[in-house]
Design a protein around this motif. Sequence first.
Motif, PDB file in Angstrom:
ATOM      1  N   GLU A   1      30.665  44.761  46.428  1.00 32.98           N
ATOM      2  CA  GLU A   1      30.243  44.306  47.817  1.00 32.98           C
ATOM      3  C   GLU A   1      29.484  45.654  48.309  1.00 32.98           C
TER       4      GLU A   1
ATOM      5  N   THR B   1      31.794  39.401  48.774  1.00 34.26           N
ATOM      6  CA  THR B   1      31.341  39.378  47.437  1.00 34.26           C
ATOM      7  C   THR B   1      30.577  37.937  47.140  1.00 34.26           C
TER       8      THR B   1
ATOM      9  N   LYS C   1      44.949  42.426  49.181  1.00 30.45           N
ATOM     10  CA  LYS C   1      43.623  43.211  48.717  1.00 30.45           C
ATOM     11  C   LYS C   1      43.952  44.582  49.390  1.00 30.45           C
TER      12      LYS C   1
ATOM     13  N   ALA D   1      34.806  40.940  54.897  1.00 28.58           N
ATOM     14  CA  ALA D   1      34.383  39.519  55.195  1.00 28.58           C
ATOM     15  C   ALA D   1      34.499  38.614  53.970  1.00 28.58           C
TER      16      ALA D   1
ATOM     17  N   ASP E   1      36.187  45.321  46.302  1.00 25.26           N
ATOM     18  CA  ASP E   1      37.231  44.895  47.195  1.00 25.26           C
ATOM     19  C   ASP E   1      38.046  44.319  46.110  1.00 25.26           C
TER      20      ASP E   1
ATOM     21  N   GLU F   1      35.508  42.629  42.803  1.00 24.56           N
ATOM     22  CA  GLU F   1      34.680  42.068  43.746  1.00 24.56           C
ATOM     23  C   GLU F   1      33.512  43.083  44.247  1.00 24.56           C
TER      24      GLU F   1
HETATM   25 MN    MN Z   1      35.901  40.570  49.199  1.00 24.76          MN
END
Ligand code: MN
Length: 293
Positions: free
Chosen positions: A145, A257, A187, A83, A174, A143
């Motif tokens: 999450e 995040t 990513k 997301a 992430d 990040e």
């Molecule tokens: Mn992310």
Amino acid sequence: MKICRFGENRFGVVTADGVVDVTEVFAALPASGYPFPRHDVMIAALPDLLPKLAKFVEGADVIPLDQIKLDLPVANPGKLVAAPVNYAKHLQEVRDQAELNHANEAHMRQIKDIGLFLKANSSLIGPGEAVEISRPDRRNDHEIELAVVIGKTGKNISAADALDYVAAYTIGLDMTVRGPEDRSFRKSLDTYSVLGPWLVTADEIPDPATLGFELTVNGETRQKAHTSDLVLSVPELIEYASSFYTLHPGDVIFTGTPEGVGQVHAGDTIHARIDGIGELTVQVTGAAQAKAG
Ligand code: MN
């Protein structure tokens, strides 16, 4: 129950005193050959195995956690769904900082206008491995999450039913190269998806909107937030994802995040913690020039 993988392809149940080696309970997993299934057979078998695991760990010997090397808790997820901008304050910092938005309008829209994205499975590492900065010429960010592991197959799942489809939760990182390109590209570098330290089965977290979490780099707090601030909640994310993709056992959803994303360099130590799950420490390695960042 907290379930880990460790050592040479062994399974463990994490207790207050240490890890019980439960590998023999998982010997019941179906043998598979080519073509391999597109879901994770361990996650698919968990509903049958959980009662056996609970019985097995009673009175069993434990191995101290510091004597084992933890491994990726889900070995073969079919897909990693993620997301973008799913905390309002993170969207605001992306809009505010040119280094984050790269003047790309697609980086600054709300999640319902962008949709979700996929990270390559080949980017996955577990808690015993290091994030490798292979593009030190770019800004590389952490990040933290909440990661959701799907437990059973579903399509067009309603938010009301969604938590029935969750097998477990874990901590996700992430990792991200900043730049103008598509998220999936930036990513999905090798080692840029971290999961661990173990799976916490969904029964231990009846409401995933109740979790505080924090990420530090070299001991300095960078991200500190709470899952109650998710724009799309875990049930809404499952509803949204499954309106496009059939979700299978072992599929992972990175829920997004919060604010506070920042740069990491080779030599850094990332520490991540989520209430009810645990803690994860990951080293950052890479070319020496990454230090110049
Ligand atoms: Mn992310």
